[in-house]
Design a protein around this motif. Sequence first.
Motif, PDB file in Angstrom:
ATOM      1  N   GLU A   1       5.194   3.022   0.696  1.00  0.00           N
ATOM      2  CA  GLU A   1       5.912   2.542   1.874  1.00  0.00           C
ATOM      3  C   GLU A   1       5.979   1.017   1.924  1.00  0.00           C
ATOM      4  O   GLU A   1       6.471   0.446   2.901  1.00  0.00           O
TER       5      GLU A   1
ATOM      6  N   ALA B   1       0.515   4.530   1.134  1.00  0.00           N
ATOM      7  CA  ALA B   1       0.890   3.280   1.807  1.00  0.00           C
ATOM      8  C   ALA B   1       1.664   2.370   0.863  1.00  0.00           C
ATOM      9  O   ALA B   1       2.617   1.686   1.274  1.00  0.00           O
TER      10      ALA B   1
ATOM     11  N   PRO C   1      11.891  -1.519   1.137  1.00  0.00           N
ATOM     12  CA  PRO C   1      10.711  -2.233   1.649  1.00  0.00           C
ATOM     13  C   PRO C   1      10.270  -3.379   0.743  1.00  0.00           C
ATOM     14  O   PRO C   1      10.344  -3.289  -0.486  1.00  0.00           O
TER      15      PRO C   1
ATOM     16  N   ARG D   1       3.661   5.007  -9.200  1.00  0.00           N
ATOM     17  CA  ARG D   1       4.800   5.157  -8.296  1.00  0.00           C
ATOM     18  C   ARG D   1       5.994   5.725  -9.060  1.00  0.00           C
ATOM     19  O   ARG D   1       6.298   5.287 -10.173  1.00  0.00           O
TER      20      ARG D   1
ATOM     21  N   TRP E   1       3.222  -1.165   1.509  1.00  0.00           N
ATOM     22  CA  TRP E   1       2.011  -1.839   1.979  1.00  0.00           C
ATOM     23  C   TRP E   1       1.016  -1.943   0.841  1.00  0.00           C
ATOM     24  O   TRP E   1       0.627  -0.926   0.252  1.00  0.00           O
TER      25      TRP E   1
END
Length: 651
Positions: free
Chosen positions: A389, A386, A334, A67, A391
């Motif tokens: 985001e 995902a 998030p 990431r 998840w």
Amino acid sequence: MKCEAMVKKRSFLRLPTSHFRFRALNFRQFSGLLIPPIVTALVIAIQWAGVLQLFGWAAFDQFMRLRPLEPMDPRIVVVTVDEPDIRNVGQWPIPDAVLADLVTIIDQQQPVAIGLDIYRDLPVQPGHQQLLEVYQTVPNLIGVEKVVSDGSTATIAPPPELKEKGRVGSIDLVLDADGRIRRGLLSLQPEDNQTVLSLGAKLALMYLYQHGITPTVTDNGNVQLGEGLFIRFSGNDGGYVRADAGGYQVLLNYRGPQENFQTISMTDVLEGRSDPDLFSDRIVLIGPIAHSLNDLFFTPYSGTLTRQGDRMAGVVIHANLTSQIISAALDGRPQFQVWSHGMELFWILIWSGIGTALGWTYRLGWGALLSLVVGGGSLTLELQVAFLEGWWIPLVPPIIAFTTSGIAIAGYIANWEHQERQMVMTLFGRHVTPQIAEMIWQSRDELIARGQLTGQKMIATVLFADLKGFSTIAETMAADALMCWLNEYMNGMADIVLDHNGIVDKLIGDAVMAVFGVPIPRTSSEEIAQDAIAAVSCAVAMGEKLKLLNSQWQLEGKPTVSMRVGIATGEVVTGSLGSSQRMDYTTLGDSVNIAARLESYDKSFGDGVCRILINQQTHEQVSYQCLTEYIGSIHLKGRTQPINVYQINNP
């Protein structure tokens, strides 16, 4: 003159158009559809046993490392205590006087909160009284305690003065079985049932309070802070299986390693080398990062299972949790979310089905391998997106289900294809060329049903050949010599049939039955004509072969013979005939009977080595290439209606 011996051969690599239609599911194919639920159940069982937990964590860590790093959180500053700082002070633990001076300097810039991630349950002279005064005069100073004892560390009490004022946070960390920290504590409840906030949560709440944000508890027991909803960790979230979910835990959404936070050394602060507004309106954490103090922990940023990288200081982990809470509440950053167990089950089943479909489509080989690689890569990429985001969707169980299902269905198909190939080759292998056998195999779906070749009508050309006077020869030759002599003849004739793209249907005594245009139906008039021409050309070639054999036998003192051939074109029925113990492919129908009767018609009629009689339908197909002679309208044995019979002029 004789019929043209050279016939244009068929293209055996061209499959019928109908081969590319969707294959109807037979029982064995339908049973292959059971593979996805079976594999899914097995994967779920393995996952529930905890076998996949380490691999699930490793995937989580890899997603975290891949990431992109987020920018520094400008609301947090970390004051570090490293090896040079300890040398400058000259001792560890750091004296209370040094800590008092450090906190005083920081407080002058009016930070929102100061978290002192250094134990002070006992005085460390000199300067203890000075530190007590700081406790009284700096209302936003938060001390620390260790609430839960573990295998290596007992509980550690906080400074009593700060405890009385409720200005203490827990610095307990939750380690997974592999020694890494992926979860953070918002609060925990020791044996005295008094809830203790973690250091990160305590500091974050003080900051958010300045912005008018206070926590509320939702109906399902989660905590809402501004825009952030903090979902309480349960023992089976994500890749976890029956993990200890004590306290109020959340999955740590790290902002990053130490480099992702603004840091300054304790010495620089004490010696006035910090910006005059560095700490203003910010949260300040003070804590050790020196390797000699061993307050370092493995995190997702610490490398792979086999290659461990740098560890992260405890104070940086607390800074990450503080940043996570504030960023979620103020910025809507998030939080990690996970699917319900039902959704995970469905997800695994879906990918098991995809693996089955790809294995069904590409079977074994490079295509199957490439499809598995591409499919696995696509799944990984989807879950990485995902993850960005917020998840955390487990990767390992669906990957295993996807790969296992693909391999299982490919192996399953290979097994029943092997059985079908064995059946087809058993029926045809002795009677056709390898090229035709392969063509039959490629078109097997049009031929095979219920474990046998079903009967089907088609237009074909049938050839019967028989030796003239064989019974007399058999009476005069010894059995072994007769068998050897007859095998020479049969081998030669069978090879000629195969060379002309026919199949040898039967070898009975001295008789040969061959068929042209089976088992794949010939649908065009051109193909039917090719079969008739091939049959007549085959008969001519059989006569030429017999001439050569007669010459050889004459030199060897063996009998010489002539042959009769009957050829008929018309409708036949083809299929497998027999029992489960013995089954053969055969051709039946009126055209078969006509060809046999033409071969045996008037055995005294005709001269030469090979007499060839054909019916009207064959004559119509070959008359433009062969010289024929009309014999007449003849009543053949066993037939009520006469047929037109022609002879091939074959010297």
